[in-house]
Structures are given as structure tokens and as C-alpha cells.
Design a protein around this motif. Structure first.
Motif, PDB file in Angstrom:
ATOM      1  N   LEU A  89       0.213  35.560 -23.544  1.00 48.02           N
ATOM      2  CA  LEU A  89       0.941  35.950 -24.761  1.00 48.02           C
ATOM      3  C   LEU A  89       1.661  34.752 -25.385  1.00 48.02           C
ATOM      4  CD1 LEU A  89       2.625  39.402 -24.001  1.00 48.02           C
ATOM      5  CD2 LEU A  89       0.954  38.885 -25.771  1.00 48.02           C
ATOM      6  N   ARG A  90       2.288  33.918 -24.491  1.00 50.66           N
ATOM      7  CA  ARG A  90       3.012  32.738 -25.025  1.00 50.66           C
ATOM      8  C   ARG A  90       2.046  31.794 -25.738  1.00 50.66           C
ATOM      9  NH1 ARG A  90       5.576  32.284 -19.651  1.00 50.66           N
ATOM     10  NH2 ARG A  90       7.446  33.569 -19.740  1.00 50.66           N
ATOM     11  N   ALA A  91       0.798  31.742 -25.225  1.00 53.89           N
ATOM     12  CA  ALA A  91      -0.166  30.773 -25.764  1.00 53.89           C
ATOM     13  C   ALA A  91      -0.534  31.078 -27.214  1.00 53.89           C
ATOM     14  CB  ALA A  91      -1.414  30.754 -24.896  1.00 53.89           C
ATOM     15  N   VAL A  92      -0.356  32.327 -27.672  1.00 52.88           N
ATOM     16  CA  VAL A  92      -0.728  32.609 -29.067  1.00 52.88           C
ATOM     17  C   VAL A  92       0.432  32.427 -30.041  1.00 52.88           C
ATOM     18  CG1 VAL A  92      -2.676  34.108 -28.519  1.00 52.88           C
ATOM     19  CG2 VAL A  92      -0.413  35.125 -28.809  1.00 52.88           C
ATOM     20  N   SER A 108       6.014  35.922 -39.511  1.00 57.11           N
ATOM     21  CA  SER A 108       5.034  36.958 -39.867  1.00 57.11           C
ATOM     22  C   SER A 108       5.279  38.202 -39.017  1.00 57.11           C
ATOM     23  CB  SER A 108       3.625  36.431 -39.609  1.00 57.11           C
ATOM     24  OG  SER A 108       3.409  36.393 -38.215  1.00 57.11           O
ATOM     25  N   GLU A 109       4.716  39.342 -39.508  1.00 60.52           N
ATOM     26  CA  GLU A 109       4.896  40.592 -38.733  1.00 60.52           C
ATOM     27  C   GLU A 109       4.305  40.438 -37.340  1.00 60.52           C
ATOM     28  OE1 GLU A 109       3.484  44.083 -40.702  1.00 60.52           O
ATOM     29  OE2 GLU A 109       4.902  43.754 -42.354  1.00 60.52           O
ATOM     30  N   PHE A 110       3.171  39.692 -37.292  1.00 62.90           N
ATOM     31  CA  PHE A 110       2.526  39.496 -35.987  1.00 62.90           C
ATOM     32  C   PHE A 110       3.453  38.724 -35.033  1.00 62.90           C
ATOM     33  CE2 PHE A 110       0.232  36.518 -33.248  1.00 62.90           C
ATOM     34  CZ  PHE A 110      -0.379  37.434 -32.395  1.00 62.90           C
ATOM     35  N   THR A 138       7.706  41.811 -28.063  1.00 61.32           N
ATOM     36  CA  THR A 138       6.961  42.233 -26.876  1.00 61.32           C
ATOM     37  C   THR A 138       7.232  41.272 -25.721  1.00 61.32           C
ATOM     38  OG1 THR A 138       5.265  42.956 -28.392  1.00 61.32           O
ATOM     39  CG2 THR A 138       4.643  42.895 -26.072  1.00 61.32           C
ATOM     40  N   LEU A 139       7.137  39.962 -26.038  1.00 57.48           N
ATOM     41  CA  LEU A 139       7.369  38.954 -24.992  1.00 57.48           C
ATOM     42  C   LEU A 139       8.777  39.089 -24.403  1.00 57.48           C
ATOM     43  CD1 LEU A 139       5.946  35.490 -26.038  1.00 57.48           C
ATOM     44  CD2 LEU A 139       5.984  36.427 -23.733  1.00 57.48           C
TER      45      LEU A 139
END
Ligand code: URA
Length: 253
Positions: A36-39, A2-4, A11-12
Motif C-alpha cells: 500500500l505504501r508503495a503506491v 486526490s480522492e485516491f 486506509t493505511l
């Protein structure tokens, strides 16, 4: 992807590189990176095409890695990993040697050719499994000196997050660590191989078999050592519920 997820990965990757490359601000805190990794989607929720996309995004990120400036400047190229992004079985070595650095693929030298034979004897090919190293760069050697050196604990600790991410994406059912140095990089333990091999360990909940590095078998050409590695591989096949023929059972008997 997905784009997200794509934006999140970019970003990461940029923040991790920034953090690895310098001790000075601006850089993301470990806590922000962990948030950030968690999502990220859980690996077992990743569709196969997402695995391919995530691995190729990662490969590009690793190719630009400058976390170990001495290795970034001595390498011909990074050696990311090879094989099936949805593999049930993943082999882990220590670091690329001269030939791997030249070709950009893990385990293509003499030890690699033996590993390819072992994989074949198990009923797989290199395209079925996934092969990667703890270190993605060849450990540098003094100018003009041939051969390879062991990666240092610092180099392995710096590079390990990449391997962990590869494992998370691929989600293999079984890992095989080849040799004591790969084990040291992965588990931060130093034990004689005699104590480690032939029984199940785990890495972040994935079953892990430890066996001798193929270069050890090249140095010790007797059937007793070959049989030990083969017995470890039979345990792997059993764990993966793969059929084992009589011929396979009796190799090296
Ligand atoms: N030895 C390793 O551990 N990895 C390679 O890629 C090659 C030789």
C-alpha cells in the motif's frame, strides 16, 4: 490531495494503528502495508498543499496513537512537530519533555529556547525550518517524580515510522539530529558524540548532520562546546548553499 490518495492515507493509517495496537488478528501483514505504501506518490512529486494535507492527516492519526499504551495513558497530548511543511532543513530531537507535553510543541522548554537561538543565528526562524522528535509522546515518569527520562530503544523503534513518514512528506534537503539519543532512534547506532558529530551521514538518502543536543550546551556552558555545534551548523549552511557572513563565520572565535 486526490480522492485516491486521501482514501489510501486513511486506509493505511487505520491499518497501521490496528497493527501497532494489537498482536491479534485481524491485522494487515507487513507485506500488505508495504504494498500500500508503495503506491503513494513519491515525496518530491508532492505539491506544497499536499504536504500540508498529508501532515495534518498524519497529525490526527498520531494524536490517536495507542501503540505504546503506557505513553498514551500518561501523555497530556502527542507532540507532532512544528514549522514549515516544505522546509529545506529539519531538526530532530529525542522526545518531548514536560513543557513540550504541556504545550503540544517540540523544543519549547529551556533547551528549545537555545535551539531557537541557534536557528536564528543561522539566519532562519522556527517558521522556516521543521522541528520534530523521534518520540511523539513524553516518556512517562514514576508518579510524583519530576524531570524527564530517555526514551527506550523499544519506544523509539515503535514511533520511528511516524518520523520517517514526516521526513518523506516534507522532503528536507538536510536533516540535523540533536544528540546521541536521537541518533540511536534514527540510525540504531550508539557511538560517542565525538565520533559522530561534525561530518555527514545520511538517513534514507537525505544528508544528515549530527550535533550535540542543546541541553548538553546548557550543562556545558563553555565556548569550546558551543563552537563545535556552531561549526556543525556552518557545514549545514554550506551544504544548503546559504550565504554565510563574516560575523557568522567568526561566532565563538
Ligand atoms: N528535548 C528534545 O529532544 N525534544 C524536545 O522537544 C524537547 C527537549
Amino acid at each position: 490531495m486526490s480522492e485516491f490518495t486521501e482514501a489510501l492515507e486513511m486506509t493505511l493509517g487505520a491499518l497501521e494503528n490496528l497493527r501497532g495496537a494489537s498482536d491479534h488478528p485481524p491485522r494487515a501483514s507487513r507485506a500488505s502495508l508495504a504494498r500500500l505504501r508503495a503506491v503513494r506518490p513519491a515525496p518530491n512529486e508532492l505539491a506544497d498543499e499536499n504536504k500540508v494535507a498529508r501532515l495534518s492527516e498524519m497529525e490526527a492519526r498520531v494524536a490517536g496513537c495507542l501503540k505504546c499504551p503506557h505513553l498514551a495513558s500518561s501523555r497530556t497530548q502527542t507532540v507532532f512537530g512544528v514549522g514549515n511543511p516544505t522546509a529545506e532543513l529539519m531538526f530532530i530531537g529525542e522526545a518531548p519533555g514536560a513543557e513540550e507535553d504541556r504545550q503540544g510543541e517540540p523544543f519549547v522548554g529551556r533547551a528549545g529556547q537555545l535551539l531557537t537561538k541557534i536557528i536564528g543565528a543561522m539566519g532562519y526562524s522556527r517558521d522556516h525550518v521543521y522541528i520534530a522528535n523521534v518520540l511523539k509522546c513524553r516518556p512517562d515518569m514514576p508518579a510524583g517524580q519530576p524531570g524527564n527520562r530517555k526514551p527506550t530503544p523499544d519506544e523509539m523503534a515503535t514511533c520511528l515510522p511516524y518520523l520517517t513518514e514526516q521526513i518523506e512528506i516534507i522532503g528536507p534537503k538536510v536533516l540535523v539530529a540533536l544528540g546521541a539519543t536521537a541518533v540511536e532512534g534514527l540510525l540504531q547506532i550508539r557511538e560517542p558524540m565525538g565520533k559522530l558529530r561534525g561530518r555527514w551521514h545520511s538517513y534514507r538518502e537525505t544528508p544528515l548532520m549530527i550535533t550535540f543536543h542543546p541541553s548538553y550546551l546548557l550543562r556545558n556552558q563553555n565556548n569550546t562546546e558551543k563552537r563545535k555545534v556552531w561549526e556543525d551548523m556552518l557545514l549545514v549552511l554550506e551544504r544548503l548553499e546559504r550565504p554565510i557572513s563574516e560575523k557568522q563565520r567568526n561566532f565563538f572565535r
